[in-house]
Design a protein around this motif. Structure first.
Motif: not given
Length: 135
Positions: A45-51
């Protein structure tokens, strides 16, 4: 599980690849120790929070993901949390299962690269971008 929240830059992508490699190694060790079936897939599982960030480095990670899916039977779930923008939307899209939280903001724009190219090289780059947009 892995967390990704910086910009899609060379050093950050390299660090993320190392995290994935270590996850795969540990899971394979655990499966071997417990005599699990070798046909079992590896779930990450890859959690992404990126601009977002650079397209070149984003493609590097997408290529890496496609390789480990084939070689190690990885099933990738991508979870958008917070912001998924620019190149990060492409990373989110390579998940076999793609999820977002209720308050996640998503932003995509026309893709472009920062490379200067001659007119003869424009069409191969355009073709590459169109292939990635279809996936």
């Amino acid at each position: 599980e892995a967390y990704y929240n910086p910009e899609t830059e060379r050093e950050n992508i390299t660090d993320l690849i190392k995290v994935f490699d270590n996850c795969i190694i540990e899971i394979k060790k655990t499966n071997t120790a417990s005599m699990s079936s070798k046909s079992d897939s590896i779930n990450i599982i890859l959690y992404i929070d990126s601009y977002g960030g650079t397209l070149k480095d984003c493609y590097k990670f997408i290529d890496y993901i496609n390789i480990i899916k084939r070689l190690h039977k990885v099933k990738l779930t991508t979870v958008g949390m917070g912001v998924i923008a620019s190149a990060a939307t492409l990373i989110h899209s390579v998940g076999d299962e793609r999820l977002i939280t209720a308050n996640t903001e998503i932003m995509i724009h026309e893709l472009y690269t920062g490379m200067q190219v001659s007119i003869q090289n424009v069409y191969p780059i355009l073709n590459q971008l169109q292939i990635h947009m279809k996936n």
